[in-house]
Enzyme design. Structure first.
Site, mmCIF file in Angstrom:
data_model
loop_
_atom_site.group_PDB
_atom_site.id
_atom_site.type_symbol
_atom_site.label_atom_id
_atom_site.label_comp_id
_atom_site.label_asym_id
_atom_site.label_seq_id
_atom_site.Cartn_x
_atom_site.Cartn_y
_atom_site.Cartn_z
ATOM 1 N N ASP A 146 0.842 -1.199 0.000
ATOM 2 C CA ASP A 146 0.000 0.000 0.000
ATOM 3 C C ASP A 146 0.873 1.243 0.000
ATOM 4 O O ASP A 146 1.674 1.456 0.921
ATOM 5 C CB ASP A 146 -0.920 -0.004 1.219
ATOM 6 C CG ASP A 146 -2.077 0.959 1.050
ATOM 7 O OD1 ASP A 146 -2.450 1.240 -0.101
ATOM 8 O OD2 ASP A 146 -2.617 1.433 2.064
ATOM 9 N N HIS A 159 -4.269 13.877 0.891
ATOM 10 C CA HIS A 159 -4.551 13.075 2.083
ATOM 11 C C HIS A 159 -3.361 13.116 3.043
ATOM 12 O O HIS A 159 -3.540 13.295 4.254
ATOM 13 C CB HIS A 159 -4.836 11.631 1.674
ATOM 14 C CG HIS A 159 -4.926 10.682 2.826
ATOM 15 N ND1 HIS A 159 -6.021 10.621 3.667
ATOM 16 C CD2 HIS A 159 -4.046 9.743 3.294
ATOM 17 C CE1 HIS A 159 -5.822 9.693 4.594
ATOM 18 N NE2 HIS A 159 -4.628 9.147 4.387
ATOM 19 N N GLU A 175 -10.785 4.130 3.325
ATOM 20 C CA GLU A 175 -9.811 4.901 2.547
ATOM 21 C C GLU A 175 -10.042 4.612 1.072
ATOM 22 O O GLU A 175 -10.002 3.459 0.632
ATOM 23 C CB GLU A 175 -8.372 4.561 2.954
ATOM 24 C CG GLU A 175 -8.016 5.078 4.342
ATOM 25 C CD GLU A 175 -6.517 5.062 4.607
ATOM 26 O OE1 GLU A 175 -5.757 4.504 3.783
ATOM 27 O OE2 GLU A 175 -6.095 5.607 5.653
ATOM 28 N N GLU A 211 -9.125 4.275 -2.534
ATOM 29 C CA GLU A 211 -7.888 4.021 -3.269
ATOM 30 C C GLU A 211 -8.170 3.350 -4.604
ATOM 31 O O GLU A 211 -9.248 2.802 -4.833
ATOM 32 C CB GLU A 211 -6.935 3.127 -2.464
ATOM 33 C CG GLU A 211 -6.561 3.681 -1.092
ATOM 34 C CD GLU A 211 -5.374 2.971 -0.479
ATOM 35 O OE1 GLU A 211 -4.573 2.371 -1.239
ATOM 36 O OE2 GLU A 211 -5.230 3.024 0.763
ATOM 37 N N ASP A 217 -9.141 0.540 1.719
ATOM 38 C CA ASP A 217 -8.162 0.186 2.746
ATOM 39 C C ASP A 217 -8.751 0.561 4.110
ATOM 40 O O ASP A 217 -8.440 1.601 4.673
ATOM 41 C CB ASP A 217 -6.852 0.930 2.483
ATOM 42 C CG ASP A 217 -5.776 0.613 3.502
ATOM 43 O OD1 ASP A 217 -5.794 -0.505 4.047
ATOM 44 O OD2 ASP A 217 -4.924 1.488 3.757
ATOM 45 N N ARG A 276 -8.622 3.889 13.252
ATOM 46 C CA ARG A 276 -7.783 5.056 13.552
ATOM 47 C C ARG A 276 -7.292 5.080 14.997
ATOM 48 O O ARG A 276 -6.174 5.547 15.255
ATOM 49 C CB ARG A 276 -8.561 6.342 13.239
ATOM 50 C CG ARG A 276 -9.007 6.477 11.800
ATOM 51 C CD ARG A 276 -7.854 6.469 10.831
ATOM 52 N NE ARG A 276 -8.292 6.721 9.462
ATOM 53 C CZ ARG A 276 -7.493 6.660 8.406
ATOM 54 N NH1 ARG A 276 -6.227 6.320 8.553
ATOM 55 N NH2 ARG A 276 -7.957 6.892 7.196
ATOM 56 N N GLN A 319 -4.583 2.526 15.258
ATOM 57 C CA GLN A 319 -3.445 3.019 14.489
ATOM 58 C C GLN A 319 -2.661 4.082 15.258
ATOM 59 O O GLN A 319 -1.421 4.089 15.241
ATOM 60 C CB GLN A 319 -3.943 3.596 13.157
ATOM 61 C CG GLN A 319 -2.847 4.069 12.219
ATOM 62 C CD GLN A 319 -3.414 4.562 10.894
ATOM 63 O OE1 GLN A 319 -4.629 4.537 10.665
ATOM 64 N NE2 GLN A 319 -2.543 5.011 10.012
ATOM 65 N N LYS A 336 -4.720 -2.026 10.133
ATOM 66 C CA LYS A 336 -4.912 -2.140 8.693
ATOM 67 C C LYS A 336 -5.096 -3.576 8.204
ATOM 68 O O LYS A 336 -5.694 -3.802 7.155
ATOM 69 C CB LYS A 336 -3.689 -1.554 7.965
ATOM 70 C CG LYS A 336 -3.474 -0.068 8.181
ATOM 71 C CD LYS A 336 -4.340 0.741 7.266
ATOM 72 C CE LYS A 336 -3.911 2.197 7.270
ATOM 73 N NZ LYS A 336 -4.668 2.998 6.277
ATOM 74 N N THR A 370 -9.194 -5.580 3.630
ATOM 75 C CA THR A 370 -9.044 -4.653 2.509
ATOM 76 C C THR A 370 -9.974 -5.159 1.420
ATOM 77 O O THR A 370 -9.897 -6.334 1.038
ATOM 78 C CB THR A 370 -7.597 -4.619 1.984
ATOM 79 O OG1 THR A 370 -6.702 -4.307 3.050
ATOM 80 C CG2 THR A 370 -7.447 -3.584 0.880
ATOM 81 N N GLU A 403 -10.510 12.746 7.520
ATOM 82 C CA GLU A 403 -10.384 14.071 6.912
ATOM 83 C C GLU A 403 -11.726 14.799 6.889
ATOM 84 O O GLU A 403 -11.802 15.984 7.210
ATOM 85 C CB GLU A 403 -9.850 13.944 5.493
ATOM 86 C CG GLU A 403 -8.481 13.326 5.375
ATOM 87 C CD GLU A 403 -8.171 12.963 3.942
ATOM 88 O OE1 GLU A 403 -7.777 13.855 3.169
ATOM 89 O OE2 GLU A 403 -8.352 11.780 3.582
#
Length: 429
Positions: free
Chosen positions: A123, A130, A195, A197, A229, A233, A236, A249, A253, A369
């Site tokens: 990844d 971002h 996420e 992607e 993904d 948070r 993380q 993570k 996925t 975000e």
């Protein structure tokens, strides 16, 4: 670059009426590849999406690839020949209409799988908006670290937890440490995020110890998919220093079920968004890649809550972005950097682009975000609010390659629904 030919002709229509509708993801000009199973099957079949159906490639007889690896590693000439053959057979007036119609199955009656077997997943972090936005949450004075403009940053993900679109995603468990606590606790994540992607699927491999030059990198890419993904948070935030994400993570996925080939994407090349003056080492720099290394792909994220589905309400679009304008590094640069140390890529290896956010908050490719780290909730049309994902939420990614003068092509939806953590009930505030 792959040259355009009559398979890209926007005036071409199919004898399958659903492939000719304006909003169709899979018109004749697309022909993406994937794998599917019928209820009675014991092994995957190779297929091509066309309209609202999948064509079983077994219809090709001796011309059919034996498996997905053979397809991924086929020469450029063989791929063009196969694409032309399929396009002619599916075109209005084809004498093969009867033969091919018998090999079509409605998409809503088959089980779609991961588009190919994937042993390795890397990844990247190529979405500069971002990277800057998330960096600002944690390092307001220095959102981008000095290496960002020089190195296509990446980490190796977990291929075993890759999921095909439509698979449920269980809320993960991990260590979480709140600011007021002296020690971390084992908890289900309360800050589950998506996420947005694009996935890059490798076709032709390279030998161990043999880097792929930037001017050859595109020839090692088979095509693109959509990729979610999923990220925890709060897990993380506690675990990522000093080595980066781990349990935050590797739990899931999600991939869309179709690989849109570089041949299909040939009309949709675009210049890189990286400024001309951006620092670049020679192994990552190539004039053709600067001028044509990006893709005109519009991306959207929609959210459907359990309450919305119970009420029969349509999913709400919560953000949109664009691949060409969000990525600081090209797919070719990712391949060149990944292999510069001699790392060998294999057929079916997956490279994630990193979160593809636009420059403004309403173009953010993640909830962290959109909500400024959870400080400001987004409000859905039915009045529900979200800071992060709740159990029962369904996240839907879509993508469309568009350009004036050409038929738009899509990727199929990349969908995942959040289920409760199986070990613990999520604690309430």
């Amino acid at each position: 670059m792959i040259e355009l030919d009559d398979t890209h002709d926007p005036a071409r229509t199919s004898w399958l009426a659903s492939a000719n509708t304006p909003d169709c993801d899979f018109p004749l000009q697309n022909l993406p590849f994937g794998r599917f199973m019928l209820p009675q099957d014991h092994a995957p079949r190779l297929g091509v999406a066309i309209g609202d159906c999948v064509l079983d490639l077994a219809v090709l007889g001796h011309d059919a690839p034996a498996d997905m690896t053979e397809l991924l590693t086929a020469s450029a000439a063989s791929r063009r020949t196969l694409r032309a053959l399929l396009c002619r057979a599916l075109t209005q007036g084809s004498p093969r209409q009867g033969q091919y119609r018998a090999a079509l199955y409605p998409l809503n009656r088959v089980r779609l799988l991961l588009p190919c077997a994937i042993e390795n997943y890397t990844d990247f972090y190529a979405g500069i908006h971002h990277a800057r936005a998330v960096g600002s949450l944690f390092r307001p004075d220095a959102p981008l670290l000095p290496n960002y403009h020089w190195v296509p940053i990446a980490y190796h993900g977990r291929a075993s937890s890759l999921l095909p679109s439509g698979s449920p995603v269980k809320r993960p468990l991990g260590q979480v440490k709140h600011a007021a606590e002296d020690s971390p606790q084992l908890r289900p994540t309360a800050k589950l995020d998506f996420e947005l992607e694009v996935g890059i699927i490798i076709g032709r491999p390279n030998d161990l110890g043999s880097p792929i030059p930037i001017d050859e990198a595109a020839s090692h890419i088979f095509g693109l998919t959509l990729l979610n993904d999923w990220s925890a948070r709060d897990i993380q935030a506690w675990e990522y220093q000093p080595l980066g994400p781990f349990l935050a993570k590797n739990f899931a996925t999600t991939l869309s079920p179709w690989i849109v080939t570089l041949e299909a994407l040939a009309p949709f090349h675009a210049p890189l968004a990286r400024p001309e003056e951006a620092p670049t080492l020679p192994y990552l720099d190539h004039d053709e890649d600067r001028r044509h290394g990006a893709f005109e792909i519009a991306l959207e994220v929609s959210l459907s809550t359990a309450r919305m589905r119970q009420a029969g309400e349509t999913p709400a679009r919560i953000t949109s972005s664009h691949f060409a304008r969000a990525a600081y590094w090209s797919a070719a640069q990712m391949v060149a950097h990944h292999t510069i140390n001699g790392c060998n890529l294999r057929p079916g290896d997956l490279l994630g682009s990193g979160t593809l956010s636009g420059p403004t908050r309403d173009q953010a490719g993640s909830l962290i975000e959109l909500t400024e780290g959870g400080k400001t909730a987004i409000t859905l049309p039915n009045g529900e609010a979200r800071r992060f994902l709740e159990d029962g939420d369904q996240v839907i990614f879509t993508g469309k390659a568009t350009k004036d003068g050409f038929r738009s092509i899509g990727f199929g939806a990349c969908v995942g629904e959040i289920l409760p953590c199986p070990q613990y009930a999520l604690p309430r505030d």
